[in-house]
Design an enzyme around this catalytic site. Structure first.
Site, PDB file in Angstrom:
ATOM      1  CE1 TYR A  32       6.755  10.718  16.178  1.00  0.00           C
ATOM      2  CE2 TYR A  32       6.061  12.333  14.557  1.00  0.00           C
ATOM      3  CZ  TYR A  32       6.046  11.039  15.035  1.00  0.00           C
ATOM      4  OH  TYR A  32       5.334  10.085  14.363  1.00  0.00           O
TER       5      TYR A  32
ATOM      6  CG  HIS B 125      -5.235  10.821  19.974  1.00  0.00           C
ATOM      7  ND1 HIS B 125      -4.259  11.237  20.855  1.00  0.00           N
ATOM      8  CD2 HIS B 125      -4.642  10.739  18.771  1.00  0.00           C
ATOM      9  CE1 HIS B 125      -3.123  11.391  20.199  1.00  0.00           C
ATOM     10  NE2 HIS B 125      -3.325  11.089  18.930  1.00  0.00           N
TER      11      HIS B 125
ATOM     12  N   GLY C 166       0.827  -1.206   0.000  1.00  0.00           N
ATOM     13  CA  GLY C 166       0.000   0.000   0.000  1.00  0.00           C
ATOM     14  C   GLY C 166       0.858   1.252   0.000  1.00  0.00           C
TER      15      GLY C 166
ATOM     16  CE  LYS D 120      -0.950  -6.163  -5.059  1.00  0.00           C
ATOM     17  NZ  LYS D 120      -0.801  -4.726  -4.892  1.00  0.00           N
TER      18      LYS D 120
ATOM     19  CB  THR E 191      -4.203   0.535  11.307  1.00  0.00           C
ATOM     20  OG1 THR E 191      -3.385  -0.252  10.463  1.00  0.00           O
ATOM     21  CG2 THR E 191      -5.541   0.833  10.638  1.00  0.00           C
ATOM     22  CD  GLU E 192      -6.109   8.424  13.402  1.00  0.00           C
ATOM     23  OE1 GLU E 192      -5.139   8.789  12.720  1.00  0.00           O
ATOM     24  OE2 GLU E 192      -6.855   9.198  14.023  1.00  0.00           O
TER      25      GLU E 192
ATOM     26  CD  GLU F  98      -3.915  11.648  24.141  1.00  0.00           C
ATOM     27  OE1 GLU F  98      -2.992  12.260  23.594  1.00  0.00           O
ATOM     28  OE2 GLU F  98      -4.755  10.984  23.511  1.00  0.00           O
TER      29      GLU F  98
END
Lengths: 389, 293
Positions: free
Chosen positions: B160, B248, B18, B43, B98-99, B210
């Protein structure tokens, strides 16, 4: 995704969960038609908005005749309903639910929600119906009885019995209660709900167990499996800028401050709001433009932030990461030159080629205020707002 | 040492053909990660960019290449299936980038993980990096430096930001892990703290939490009882309104629970240093480390 009460009840009906007979009405005539079709008086006229506390705000009334339905529906449709959940600005009523009145013997509570600490769905019931469950949980937690659902085995009959007994049900009401709770869980699972709350769940004088109210929220991430449920979304209940942002796959939440923010990544976007506040400013919004931050997403994001008339300055905070900052900078310059605005724009870009990017922004005729780190960006944005007051 | 990934990591990429899979596979190889196989059903038998053999099934990829770690770039509708396939094939470490995986699927995945020997990080996460050894995920490698500070976070770009602050101060990292922004994470903060506790090459930890859930409170309890290494924390979302999802899926104050204030209080009670500003995460750790000497 949130839906209206009448939609929640439609979903429950599909799973054989008992709800009062009734139907939705978008006009006075429709309300009368639904009322007459019920063949019983009085009927209940309920304003449909995405907020609780409607009864206290005057959004739930009894009507004893066709004339009363006509009068009430006329008053409620188009009215601005203010409840403790809508905020002082209220919400405009655009649809009504007209349904039969139940002869209530007891008001109970039933709810299903994900327990994040145990990674399981949890069924909660309480004999304290009709009040906010958070209040019950805080004041009399012993009055909430729970059952955790095993992801492999599913909701079991013994659990339904345990919960029905905890609700003090017996005889026919017990049987009806077990059937109700089992059906409610089946519905929750089948539609990928993130919340199913029946408050109050009522026991009628003739021993029926019925959902008097229904609050069902769906897991947004699972809507691809349920196109029919996606159609239930009522965009008029949402902030217009948030609706527009969702079209571009941007996450925007409007707040009350005056420093507009545009950030890549949800955590950094929240942290940017926090640091604005820490330096004496007030964030106008949360906006996550996604990891990549292309020229197109920046342009769309910028337009959305500018829709808020309270915004006095804009802070763009992009941690470039794998994306090169000079590319992001040219995207920002391109996007902002297309969108006419006189507001000061503070830009902080971090990552590969951050110095080249800063130079590009400084030399652009658009007069960006370039910031060199997160704290510097927050200070400059707050100062820019102050200078314009 | 380090945790979860290192120079022994033999990486499989699920969804290698992908767009996202291809881009990040290039980046991971460039960083020096040993990418040994890819899986895209249908594939099998081809080679990705003439370099990496592609297989139809994870089982086959493991058998033929000895892959011990997988990174998942499969779209949300098929991600749970891909994860369950990796668990079935006995892959030790699964990193799910993946989100947008539905909660119902994640509940099942979590249960399958609990019964297996596999460990998962994510979904909706930037991945895991052991600087100088292996990068499994989508984070920018160049901001990291090898060292002795462990980083755990529910976020991507905010991680980051914190890592750059550390590297700028000469504080290198043992391993940095994004546990993901969803309501259910394959590995919790406490799961990862246990690994850092046992890792002789990790001397301190930066924890970035968070709003939403109670994972930070659980961390505070664990750290107070079991964790002697210094910890610096930051909690994002002090200004977030209740009842709204902040990007999120897991970042939501629900029923008055999961606020930043509660989390900060719990962490401070456990003796953890909490940075007030996201700009001061690196500086706070630097001070804590100096005091310790």
């Amino acid at each position: 995704m949130k839906i209206h009460e009448h939609q929640g009840k439609e979903v429950l009906r599909r799973f054989d969960v008992a709800v009062p007979r009734g139907g939705v009405a978008f006009s006075v005539d429709e309300a009368v038609k639904v009322a007459l079709s019920l063949g019983t008086w009085p009927v209940v006229v309920k304003a449909q908005i995405h907020a609780g506390g409607r009864g206290k705000g005057g959004g739930i009334k009894l009507a004893n005749s066709e004339a009363e339905v006509r009068e009430l529906a006329g008053k409620m449709l188009g009215m601005n309903l203010v409840t403790h959940q809508t905020g002082p600005q209220g919400k405009m009523v655009q649809r009504l639910l007209v349904e039969e009145r139940m002869a209530i013997a007891r008001e109970l509570y039933a709810g299903i929600v994900l327990d994040r600490a145990t990674f399981r769905n949890t069924f909660m019931v309480s004999t304290e119906g009709g009040v906010e469950i958070e209040k019950v949980a805080a004041e009399t937690p012993e009055k909430i009885v729970k059952a955790a659902i095993d992801p492999v085995a599913g909701f079991q009959p013994f659990q339904a019995r345990k919960l029905a007994f905890a609700l003090g049900l017996s005889g026919d009401a017990f049987k009806a209660g077990v059937k109700f709770l089992t059906g409610l869980y089946r519905a929750y699972e089948a539609v990928d709900a993130s919340l199913a709350e029946i408050n109050p769940l009522v026991v009628t004088k003739d021993g029926k167990v019925v959902a008097l109210d229904a609050k069902i929220n769906f897991d947004d991430n699972a809507l691809f499996r349920h196109p029919d449920l996606g159609e239930m979304r009522d965009l008029s209940e949402e902030e217009p800028a948030e609706v527009e942002a969702s079209k571009y796959d941007l996450n925007y939440v409007k707040l009350n401050g005056n420093v507009g923010c545009m950030v890549n990544g949800a955590g950094l976007a929240m942290a940017t709001m926090d640091i604005i506040k820490l330096h004496g400013g007030e964030p106008a919004n949360f906006l996550d433009v996604g990891g990549g931050a292309s020229a197109e997403t920046v342009e769309n994001g910028f337009r959305i932030v500018l829709q808020d008339p309270n915004v006095r300055a804009i802070l763009i905070n992009i941690f470039g990461g794998i994306v090169r900052c000079d590319r992001v900078a040219s995207g920002v310059i391109e996007a902002i030159s297309k969108v006419k605005s006189n507001l000061p724009v503070v830009v902080r870009l971090e990552g590969t080629n951050a110095d080249v990017a800063a130079k590009m922004l400084e030399e652009s005729p658009l007069k960006f205020i370039v910031a060199h780190d997160l704290a510097d960006a927050a200070k400059k944005a707050v100062a820019a707002v102050g200078a314009r007051k | 040492m380090s945790i979860l990934v290192n120079s022994e990591t033999r990486l499989l990429v699920q969804g290698i053909t992908g767009g996202e899979g291809t881009f990040h596979t290039e980046q991971m190889i460039e960083y020096g990660t040993k990418v040994v196989a890819g899986v895209t059903p249908g594939k099998g038998g081809t080679k990705w960019q003439d370099k990496v053999p592609v297989f139809n099934t994870v089982e086959q990829a493991v058998r033929e290449t000895g892959a011990n770690t997988t990174v998942i770039f499969v779209p949300p509708a098929f991600a749970a299936d891909a994860i369950l396939e990796a668990i079935d094939a006995g892959i030790a470490v699964i990193v799910t980038v993946t989100e947008g995986i539905p909660v119902k699927d994640t509940i099942v995945v979590k249960e399958a993980l609990n019964r297996s020997g596999s460990r998962m990080v994510g979904g909706n996460c930037p991945g895991v990096i052991t600087p100088g050894q292996a990068k499994v995920g989508i984070m920018p490698g160049f901001i990291h430096q090898p060292g002795r500070c462990g980083v755990i976070s529910r976020s991507g770009t905010l991680t980051y930001e914190a890592v750059k602050q550390l590297s700028d101060r000469g504080i290198g990292q043992s391993t940095c892990i994004g546990i993901g922004g969803d309501a259910i994470n394959g590995s919790t903060f406490v799961d990862i703290l246990k690994l850092f506790n046992a890792d002789p090459d990790t001397d301190s930890v930066v924890l970035i939490g968070e709003i939403g859930g109670t994972a930070e409170e659980a961390s505070a309890d664990y750290i107070k009882a079991n964790f002697a290494k210094p910890v610096v924390a930051f909690i994002a979302g002090r200004t977030a309104p209740p009842g709204r999802r902040m990007g999120h899926a897991g970042a939501i104050i629900a029923g008055g629970k999961g606020t930043a204030a509660e989390k900060i209080a719990a962490l401070k009670t456990a003796g953890i240093h909490v940075a007030d500003s996201p700009a001061d995460i690196g500086a706070t750790l630097e001070q804590v480390l100096k005091k310790g000497k």
